[in-house]
Design a protein around this motif. Structure first.
Motif, PDB file in Angstrom:
ATOM      1  N   ALA A 261      -6.418  22.199  25.604  1.00 22.25           N
ATOM      2  CA  ALA A 261      -7.516  21.338  25.146  1.00 22.25           C
ATOM      3  C   ALA A 261      -8.502  21.065  26.275  1.00 22.25           C
ATOM      4  O   ALA A 261      -9.727  21.102  26.075  1.00 22.25           O
ATOM      5  N   ARG A 262      -7.999  20.795  27.467  1.00 22.08           N
ATOM      6  CA  ARG A 262      -8.883  20.532  28.593  1.00 22.08           C
ATOM      7  C   ARG A 262      -9.657  21.784  28.984  1.00 22.08           C
ATOM      8  O   ARG A 262     -10.840  21.709  29.338  1.00 22.08           O
ATOM      9  N   GLU A 269     -10.467  11.810  24.169  1.00 20.13           N
ATOM     10  CA  GLU A 269      -9.829  11.315  22.950  1.00 20.13           C
ATOM     11  C   GLU A 269      -9.123  12.447  22.208  1.00 20.13           C
ATOM     12  O   GLU A 269      -7.984  12.290  21.758  1.00 20.13           O
ATOM     13  N   ARG A 270      -9.786  13.598  22.105  1.00 19.03           N
ATOM     14  CA  ARG A 270      -9.151  14.731  21.423  1.00 19.03           C
ATOM     15  C   ARG A 270      -7.994  15.291  22.240  1.00 19.03           C
ATOM     16  O   ARG A 270      -6.988  15.738  21.686  1.00 19.03           O
ATOM     17  N   LEU A 274      -4.263  15.852  20.870  1.00 18.44           N
ATOM     18  CA  LEU A 274      -3.524  17.117  20.993  1.00 18.44           C
ATOM     19  C   LEU A 274      -2.195  16.914  21.698  1.00 18.44           C
ATOM     20  O   LEU A 274      -1.205  17.600  21.395  1.00 18.44           O
ATOM     21  N   ARG A 275      -2.147  15.989  22.634  1.00 22.52           N
ATOM     22  CA  ARG A 275      -0.869  15.692  23.287  1.00 22.52           C
ATOM     23  C   ARG A 275       0.120  15.138  22.272  1.00 22.52           C
ATOM     24  O   ARG A 275       1.281  15.559  22.223  1.00 22.52           O
ATOM     25  N   PHE A 323      -3.576   6.370  13.814  1.00 25.04           N
ATOM     26  CA  PHE A 323      -4.168   6.747  15.093  1.00 25.04           C
ATOM     27  C   PHE A 323      -3.902   8.193  15.482  1.00 25.04           C
ATOM     28  O   PHE A 323      -4.534   8.717  16.391  1.00 25.04           O
ATOM     29  N   LEU A 324      -2.993   8.881  14.782  1.00 29.14           N
ATOM     30  CA  LEU A 324      -2.722  10.287  15.097  1.00 29.14           C
ATOM     31  C   LEU A 324      -3.879  11.197  14.701  1.00 29.14           C
ATOM     32  O   LEU A 324      -4.047  12.272  15.271  1.00 29.14           O
TER      33      LEU A 324
END
Length: 451
Positions: A261-262, A269-270, A274-275, A323-324
């Motif tokens: 993702a990074r 936030e995304r 993803l974590r 929140f997921l």
């Protein structure tokens, strides 16, 4: 301290030396010590009570106090105000001493810079004069400088300590912090003006009351967030207890998902979503009979169909956790394939949610680099080669390329490995339904990490 990378230690040391240089001139008789002492005590008290468990991240009620010092005091004295509270603050993550030192140095440098900007633009004279609106310009510039310094330093520590790619380390930090810091700056300016008014410091302290209420609400949010994370940890521990052979797999998939993702430049936030998706991707195993997860021999077609229900089980378990967000879609679709031959719905290409395509690659990578019932762990280069071979058919090539770039730069450091001795079956799948490519029974084999 040993857990901090060498380049991060050097970076923190340089910032700490810079903070010390900013504070040093204040250690003289000309410093207004009563004001410094009162603001430092207020700052320390507010920082201790602003966030739950003494966390040092986020914005606390001490920011108005700190910025009031910027508007009231010389630059070196303003830098000194933040130091005692930061050094004495409670920190819930290790290494605690390093985090306290970093926070103190960061705030000292930011406060010194903001005070210098405020003074250079004539802020003290404008604040003392009868034309109040003219002070808003210098104050706004000082707040922007304060925020900019925090942003630059935070991005540097992300790049050196957490190995965030340079092109994304600073992305969005300034924009996200400017508005809340600006609000705190207005409160700090109001404190400074009341402080120098005939009403004196007692009137200035009244400004902290509404700020305290707002930060109490913010603290409740952090309490709720902590409760959510505790729920996630409990679910993962339940999966690990039921399926001990893949112990630590969920945490490693979460880590690999964050790397992808990074590398793709997603915002923080995304990345966090993803974590969560990587950590919880196999939570549906709780609905699969334990005898199937721990079976050594080959699975029947009926048993395989039961195991292939685990994404739907997992989605049902987490669908009420608001929140997921899109992590729920990743849990449901992380076994879909780009060519449409995956499950549970046979989605293809861009029909598969992006988060699910990220988790699919992270899941397969960890499956191949961990010891399984049918083989020992593969080396990282071999796993990446297999992912590349399956890119375009099973995996999204963009996600594979992102993971490859991240691993080439940062390497792979799994903290937990699955090394439970197991009898290697002559044929069959592991507990999650993974079929080794060389032993697949049909041309439409699921690939390196199908379940």
């Amino acid at each position: 301290m040993r857990s901090v990378p060498a380049r991060a230690r050097l970076y923190i040391l340089c910032v700490a030396l810079g903070g010390a240089a900013c504070v040093a001139p204040a250690l003289s008789a000309r410093t207004p010590w009563p004001a410094v002492a009162l603001l430092a005590v207020l700052c320390a008290g507010c920082e201790r009570t602003a966030l739950p468990h003494g966390r040092t991240r986020g914005l606390g009620t001490f920011f108005p106090v700190l910025l009031a010092g910027v508007f009231l005091l010389p630059p070196s004295a303003a830098a000194l105000v933040a130091v005692p509270g930061a050094l004495l603050a409670g920190v819930d993550r290790r290494p605690r001493r390093v985090r306290r030192l970093w926070r103190a140095a960061q705030l000292a440098v930011a406060s010194w810079t903001a005070a210098r900007v405020y003074g250079a633009l004539g802020g003290p004279a404008a604040g003392a004069g009868p034309d109040f609106p003219y002070v808003l310009g210098p104050a706004g510039a000082a707040v922007a400088a304060f925020c900019a310094v925090l942003t630059v330093l935070d991005g540097g520590v992300l790049a050196t300590a957490e190995r965030v790619p340079l092109r994304s380390a600073w992305r969005g930090l300034f924009a996200r912090s400017l508005a809340p810091v600006g609000v705190h700056g207005l409160a700090g300016l109001m404190m400074a003006i009341l402080w120098t008014s005939p009403y004196g410091p007692p009137a200035a302290l009244l400004v902290l009351l509404p700020m305290g209420v707002s930060c109490w609400v913010f603290a409740q949010y952090h309490h709720e967030r902590a409760a959510h994370q505790a729920t996630i940890r409990a679910l993962v521990q339940a999966v690990d207890l039921k399926d001990k052979y893949t112990r630590g797999h969920s945490e490693r998939v979460g880590r690999a998902s964050v790397m992808i993702a990074r590398e793709l430049g997603m915002d923080d936030e995304r990345v966090e979503v993803l974590r969560f998706a990587g950590i919880l991707h196999d939570v549906g195993k709780l609905g699969v009979p334990t005898r199937l997860l721990r079976k050594d021999g080959p699975l029947t077609q009926e048993e395989r169909r039961v195991i292939e229900l685990h994404p739907e089980y997992g989605h049902e378990m987490v669908r009420g956790i608001g929140f997921l967000g899109e992590a729920r879609a990743a849990i449901l679709h992380h076994h879909e394939r780009i060519d449409g031959s995956g499950y549970p719905y046979g989605l293809a290409g861009r029909q598969i949610p992006e988060c699910a395509r990220v988790v699919a690659v992270a899941d397969a990578f960890d499956a191949m680099t961990s010891t399984r019932s049918y083989r020992r762990a593969r080396p990282v280069p071999a796993a990446l080669e297999e992912l590349s071979r399956c890119a375009g058919a099973q995996f999204d090539p963009a996600m594979v390329a992102a993971l490859t770039r991240a691993l080439d730069r940062d390497g792979w450091h799994p903290e937990v490995t699955s090394d439970v001795p197991r009898r290697v079956p002559e044929h069959g799948a592991d507990q999650g339904g993974n079929v080794p490519p060389a032993r697949a029974a049909a041309p439409a084999a699921r690939g390196p990490a199908a379940r």
